[in-house]
Design an enzyme around this catalytic site. Structure first.
Site, PDB file in Angstrom:
ATOM      1  CE  LYS A  13      -2.203  -0.820   3.872  1.00 51.39           C
ATOM      2  NZ  LYS A  13      -1.534  -2.071   4.311  1.00 51.39           N
ATOM      3  NE  ARG A  88      -4.118  -1.143  10.088  1.00 50.60           N
ATOM      4  CZ  ARG A  88      -3.009  -0.652   9.540  1.00 50.60           C
ATOM      5  NH1 ARG A  88      -3.010   0.497   8.920  1.00 50.60           N
ATOM      6  NH2 ARG A  88      -1.901  -1.339   9.632  1.00 50.60           N
ATOM      7  NE  ARG A 127       7.110  -2.590   5.834  1.00 51.20           N
ATOM      8  CZ  ARG A 127       5.796  -2.728   5.958  1.00 51.20           C
ATOM      9  NH1 ARG A 127       5.022  -2.494   4.931  1.00 51.20           N
ATOM     10  NH2 ARG A 127       5.275  -3.113   7.094  1.00 51.20           N
ATOM     11  NE  ARG A 161       6.349  -0.107   9.959  1.00 49.33           N
ATOM     12  CZ  ARG A 161       5.125  -0.230   9.453  1.00 49.33           C
ATOM     13  NH1 ARG A 161       4.879   0.226   8.242  1.00 49.33           N
ATOM     14  NH2 ARG A 161       4.169  -0.795  10.135  1.00 49.33           N
ATOM     15  NE  ARG A 172       2.271  -4.422  11.498  1.00 46.09           N
ATOM     16  CZ  ARG A 172       3.374  -4.262  10.762  1.00 46.09           C
ATOM     17  NH1 ARG A 172       4.532  -4.742  11.183  1.00 46.09           N
ATOM     18  NH2 ARG A 172       3.321  -3.613   9.633  1.00 46.09           N
TER      19      ARG A 172
HETATM   20  P1  AMP Z   1       0.928   0.678   9.148  1.00 45.96           P
HETATM   21  O1  AMP Z   1       2.116   1.533   8.924  1.00 45.96           O
HETATM   22  O2  AMP Z   1      -0.244   1.096   8.323  1.00 45.96           O
HETATM   23  O3  AMP Z   1       1.233  -0.789   9.015  1.00 45.96           O
HETATM   24  O4  AMP Z   1       0.490   0.916  10.677  1.00 45.96           O
HETATM   25  C1  AMP Z   1       1.359   0.646  11.742  1.00 45.96           C
HETATM   26  C2  AMP Z   1       0.578   0.544  13.025  1.00 45.96           C
HETATM   27  O5  AMP Z   1      -0.087   1.791  13.290  1.00 45.96           O
HETATM   28  C3  AMP Z   1      -0.534  -0.490  13.014  1.00 45.96           C
HETATM   29  O6  AMP Z   1      -0.056  -1.797  13.322  1.00 45.96           O
HETATM   30  C4  AMP Z   1      -1.453   0.061  14.102  1.00 45.96           C
HETATM   31  O7  AMP Z   1      -0.960  -0.210  15.383  1.00 45.96           O
HETATM   32  C5  AMP Z   1      -1.360   1.565  13.854  1.00 45.96           C
HETATM   33  N1  AMP Z   1      -2.382   2.022  12.879  1.00 45.96           N
HETATM   34  C6  AMP Z   1      -2.176   2.488  11.619  1.00 45.96           C
HETATM   35  N2  AMP Z   1      -3.330   2.825  11.037  1.00 45.96           N
HETATM   36  C7  AMP Z   1      -4.301   2.570  11.911  1.00 45.96           C
HETATM   37  C8  AMP Z   1      -5.716   2.677  11.894  1.00 45.96           C
HETATM   38  N3  AMP Z   1      -6.361   3.133  10.802  1.00 45.96           N
HETATM   39  N4  AMP Z   1      -6.402   2.316  13.007  1.00 45.96           N
HETATM   40  C9  AMP Z   1      -5.764   1.879  14.099  1.00 45.96           C
HETATM   41  N5  AMP Z   1      -4.451   1.714  14.189  1.00 45.96           N
HETATM   42  C10 AMP Z   1      -3.708   2.056  13.113  1.00 45.96           C
END
Ligand code: AMP
Length: 275
Positions: A13, A88, A127, A161, A172
């Protein structure tokens, strides 16, 4: 254009959003990036989000929704935006619906990036992100090579990360299946869903994405005809000078020749290759 990119962690994404940003010049809104920035700046929001992020769980809806409301109200989103990592869960999807309805700017499309579970784990382990410009790379599929960081002018400073470790990744992916996957049916029922195969070559995925979004600007650039072909076309047009004086008909004939010529060339080339 207002787009949501849906997909499991590691489905690309972020990478595909960045490619869209470069081509269509609408901002990427990544809730993950916004939250990580809040954590690293040590804000109150970051402090509240940190624990859930480290455990691979979702951050509280109220925190994420507050962030989205503010971001969508910024002027650079007037021409559109790409939502990456939001919504999400169903509550967030409903809240987004209401928010966009209130400002009369509904979503145009939701694209689901399909990637096999084992491939997701493989991708996440490779990554890396540039600590300075935030660009996402993958040591296995899209390494930085010799590209320089646009912020520093030096080689990208790659970091992994903290939530890309094995235990957190498993959680996740589980959270994705339980909370986020139901959004596929939610958006399908609204007629917004497009699904693409997001495995394989990154450029090929970008082409599939642009195709389902009907974005001509993302298609391959139109190539100039080779000089030899241009000569043939000129000759053909000249030999038609004896045709009736009606200029409109003359122009139409020339256009017809121009259109049919590349097809002929292509089929000759293909025959040559097969031999
Ligand atoms: P990502 O970079 O999109 O994989 O997000 C990393 C982490 O941020 C996720 O594992 C969640 O803990 C938090 N996070 C990101 N987007 C959301 C969302 N829309 N709702 C809740 N938690 C989020």
């Amino acid at each position: 254009m207002r787009i949501v990119l849906l997909g499991a962690p590691g489905s690309g994404k972020g990478t595909q959003s960045q490619r869209l940003v470069e081509r269509v010049h609408i901002p990427q809104i990544s809730t993950g990036d916004l939250l990580r920035s809040a954590v690293s700046r040590g804000t109150e929001l970051g402090r509240q989000a940190r624990e859930a992020m480290e455990g691979g769980r979702l951050v509280d809806d109220s925190l994420v929704l507050g962030m989205i409301r503010e971001r969508v109200a910024e002027p650079d989103t007037r021409r559109g935006f790409i939502l990456d990592g939001f919504p999400r869960n169903l509550a967030q999807a409903h809240a987004l619906d209401h928010l966009l309805e209130a400002i009369k700017r509904p979503l145009d499309a939701v694209v689901q990036l399909e990637v096999d579970y084992r491939e997701l784990v493989r991708r996440i382990s490779g990554r890396r992100t540039c600590a300075d410009c935030g660009r996402v790379f993958n040591l296995l599929t899209s390494p930085p090579g010799t590209t320089l960081c646009p912020k520093t002018g030096h080689a990208h400073r790659l970091i992994q990360r903290p939530d890309d470790n094995e235990a957190t990744v498993a959680e996740r992916l589980r959270v994705y299946d339980e909370k986020t996957r139901p959004l596929i049916d939610f958006y399908r029922a609204r007629g917004l869903l497009r699904v693409i195969d997001a495995e394989g070559d990154v450029d090929a995925v970008t082409r599939r994405l642009s195709k389902v979004l009907g974005m001509p600007a993302l298609r391959a650039p139109v190539r100039k005809k080779p000089a030899a072909a241009r000569k043939v076309l000129k000759k053909t047009a000249a030999s038609r000078k004896v045709a009736p004086k009606n200029t409109l008909r003359k122009k139409t004939a020339a256009r017809t020749v121009r259109r049919s010529a590349p097809a002929k060339r292509a089929s000759t080339a293909t025959r040559g290759k097969r031999r």
